[in-house]
Design an enzyme around this catalytic site. Structure first.
Site: not given
Length: 772
Positions: A479, A728
């Protein structure tokens, strides 16, 4: 030849920069139908009636459906969601009817013709108020919903999950503390704003075989959710995600797929397509949940924290099927990366009549650390020690215990903190650039674990070709983070062939093997380990054949630049290409057949925590630790914050691709700056007032500060070559580090994001007023 640890070029780079990579919205199919949606103008309303007669009679319209056509609920963790509203609408913009037509213009015109009669109901637009006993219920039937056993809804309320963490005796810890402080923080909703908006196409063949093309992060998770929601067996449901133009969590679950599937089922084999506009993306894709945080801290004079009590109230929106897991993750991480004996946390996921909350980069960690890390600086100042000292006193080290009671085996937190202090030159006082500017520096730490179930599996297949090249099949979705390249590097390292000789294929549930989800910063770790195992399996098969071919025991063989070579007699070697289809003997007979490597991986020994206390000896597979430092200026006349420099350091276990890893940290920093300084969904009575880039600002290249990135490498034992995820975690400390630096510059404490010029200037003026 070594490939892991090298900055090889992205395997998808050429296609992306030339525009030849095809996304779902690029797809055109014969006899395509296009979908438009009728949406609720009310945040909370009972649907009295829907008149579709004018819409269906419009020329070019092929079908119109409402929620009554298919009433079964869906959801990955909590089955609370209808794709078209059934009985009532729960947020402004919720889909209540859908039209399939020959063109987008016709579909939109028909949607305007649909007449809906509503009975407006009282709305709850504040999560704290939604918890009140007399608050209107967003989901009166919550007690009837199917929910995974690790989540704890409270029927008869708006609380869809109440996660508790109870370590030690917090009251005793507070009573033994020299000081007790309590601080409150608020984090608003934000949008993911990926470049590619959500798009999906669905087509059902005459034999009942359903194919869905979707811009989704997790094809297998979407397949599972859609199969359950629409009673389609898995062998009759194919999900394809050819490319994803950014996700950040917004494309992790299901969104618009469930709107078009009922239409596809009724369209006699014609494909049906829906693409969100940017305004749709703001309103009807996931948003990051809002958070009201209260942190109470008990501390000794020497800086040792004895107790912490947290209350996290999350605004989950109208449907919290994914959000309940964010609230759980925030609960078990609520002590932060610190060794605290007594922890008492209540983390609530609350229904409101707001847009649907879901996963966003950081998965709750960015939100809670905005409070945790500011709170530490506040406590340190109050007791007279430095922000560095309080973190070094309490920071988790090997042998320490997390908030869940888990013993820490390896922690690079203090090393990361030292790197940041060095790179930001924390103790060096530097002049501001003008008379109205004030310079400030500060630090923040952070941590994150992959939030995934114990059985979150990954798998991979490697097929060797007869020329010595290979195809790698995975369902980990790239992604933008570069997973295709990393998977290729891992396979290349094991097989000792150039990455250019490996072609990776992803994202097709009929043809690529199972992957739980591309979330949780777990792909390098989990999918990478599956690829490692698949390559090792292929390598073992090659060695079995090579020992026959070469007359050398396999223990004495090694892979080297596309050959299997004897360690003792280097002139004895055989090319991989000669064995790719098996071994052929001089008489023409053969053995084995094509080399196909299989790899599968489930993180080992993760066990459920205690349901009542949240305690567990191994509730997560690992923690990623890190720290960031910020150097900035504040203009005391305008309130404008200019971030000059950010230093970032994380313990990544093993660097697989340095350039891409640096890019991940740099992107995370800029995204964290966006939420800290600019981004906020402005909601009034449930309505989003800034659902476009005209009014919703994100950082640009002009906002990019100087970035200094470093890594600590304490290997993760179960990861491929020792790697763990960081995509993240790298965003987690950014916002609190900026907030702490603002305080260092001008002495104001901003407890609400974003830290806009208006808020900064208001706080400066209030400080001046109080000092008079």
């Amino acid at each position: 030849m070594k490939f892991v640890g090298k900055s090889i070029k992205r395997v998808d780079g050429v296609k992306k920069v030339t525009g030849s990579l095809k996304y779902v919205d690029d797809m055109k199919m014969p006899r395509m139908l296009y979908v438009a949606v009728k949406r609720s103008p009310h945040p909370h309303a009972r649907i009295v009636s829907i008149d579709t007669s004018k819409a269906i009679s419009l020329k070019g319209v092929k079908d119109v459906i409402t929620g009554e056509y298919y009433t079964k609920r869906g959801g990955l963790y909590l089955e609370d969601k209808n794709f078209l509203a059934v009985g009532k609408a729960r947020y402004r913009g919720e889909a209540v009817a859908a039209v399939a037509a020959e063109s987008e213009d016709i579909a939109k015109a028909a949607a305007e013709l649909i007449e809906v009669d509503y009975e407006v109901l009282p709305a709850v637009t504040n999560a704290i108020e939604a918890m009140a006993p007399n608050a209107p219920l967003v989901h009166p039937d919550l007690g009837d919903y199917k929910v995974a056993p690790v989540f704890f809804p409270e029927p008869g309320t708006n609380i869809s999950n109440h996660y508790k963490l109870r370590k030690g005796d917090a009251e005793k810890g507070f009573s033994e503390s020299d000081y007790v402080f309590e601080n409150k923080f608020y984090v608003p909703h934000v949008q993911h704003v990926p470049i590619e908006t959500h798009t999906a196409i669905a087509q059902m063949d005459a034999d009942g075989y359903l194919t869905v093309w979707a811009s989704c992060q997790s094809p297998y998770a979407v397949r599972q959710a859609l199969s359950a929601a629409f009673d389609v067996p898995l062998n009759k449901l194919r999900v394809i995600s050819p490319a994803v133009g950014g996700g950040f969590g917004s494309k992790a679950g299901t969104t618009l797929e469930g709107i078009i599937i009922p239409l596809a089922m009724r369209s006699n084999g014609r494909p049906v397509k829906l693409t969100y506009s940017r305004e749709d993306e703001f309103e009807n894709a996931y948003v990051r949940q809002g958070l009201h945080a209260t942190i109470k801290t008990g501390v000794r004079k020497d800086g040792k924290i004895l107790a912490v009590q947290n209350e996290f109230i999350w605004d989950g929106g109208a449907y919290t099927e994914y959000g309940v897991n964010i609230v759980k993750a925030a609960g078990y991480a609520s002590a932060g990366p610190y060794d605290i004996d007594n922890v008492f946390t209540d983390s609530y996921c609350v229904y409101t009549n707001h847009p649907v909350g879901g996963p966003y980069r950081g998965f709750g960690m960015s939100e809670i650390h905005f409070g945790i890390e500011q709170n530490l600086d506040i406590v340190a100042e109050q007791i007279g020690i430095t922000p560095v000292e309080i973190r070094k006193i309490n920071g988790l080290k090997s042998g320490g215990r997390t908030g869940t009671g888990e013993i820490v085996e390896v922690s690079g937190l203090i090393e990361c903190l030292d790197n940041v202090i060095r790179d930001i030159e924390l103790d060096k006082v530097e002049p501001a650039s003008g008379p109205n500017k004030r310079r400030g520096k500060a630090i923040a730490c952070g941590w994150k674990a992959p939030s995934m179930p114990n059985n979150a599996a990954s798998s991979a297949i490697i097929k060797l070709n007869e020329d010595g090249t290979a195809h790698l099949l995975v369902s980990a979705q790239d992604i933008g983070q570069g997973s295709d390249t990393v998977m290729t590097q891992i396979a290349a390292e094991v097989l000792s062939i150039s990455p250019e000789k490996i072609t990776v294929r992803t994202g097709d549930t009929d043809h690529t093997p199972y992957e739980w989800q591309t979330v949780a910063s777990r792909i390098t770790y989990s999918a990478g380990r599956a690829v490692f195992e698949a390559a090792q399996d292929a390598k073992a098969q090659l060695f079995e054949l090579a020992q026959i071919k070469l007359g050398v025991y396999k223990r004495d063989l090694e892979m080297r630049d596309g050959f299997i070579v004897s360690k003792i007699y280097p002139d004895r070697k055989v090319a991989i290409s000669e064995l790719a289809l098996g071994l052929t003997f001089e008489d023409g007979s053969g053995v084995h057949g094509p080399i196909i490597g299989r790899g599968a991986f489930i993180p080992p020994n993760i066990r459920n925590a205690d349901k009542k206390t949240g305690l567990g000896d191994h509730p997560v597979v690992f923690w990623t630790y890190g720290a960031q430092g910020v150097d900035l200026e504040v203009d005391v006349e305008t309130g404008h914050i200019k971030v000059l420099k950010v230093a970032s350091s994380f313990d990544v276990g093993q660097v697989v691709n340095p350039q891409m890893l640096e890019g991940q940290l740099e992107g995370a920093i800029l995204q964290g700056m966006g939420t800290a300084l600019f981004e906020e969904l402005i909601l009034k009575d449930g309505k989003i007032l800034n659902k476009s880039f005209v009014d919703y600002k994100i950082p640009t290249s002009d906002d990019m500060p100087e970035l200094v990135v470093s890594f600590v490498e304490n290997p993760e034992e179960t990861g491929p070559f020792g790697a763990r995820g960081v995509a993240e975690p790298a965003m987690v400390p950014t916002a609190p580090a900026i907030a702490n630096a603002v305080y260092n510059a001008v002495g104001i404490r901003l407890s609400t994001m974003p830290m806009t010029p208006e808020r900064v200037l208001t706080a400066i003026k209030e400080k001046e007023r109080q000092s008079k």
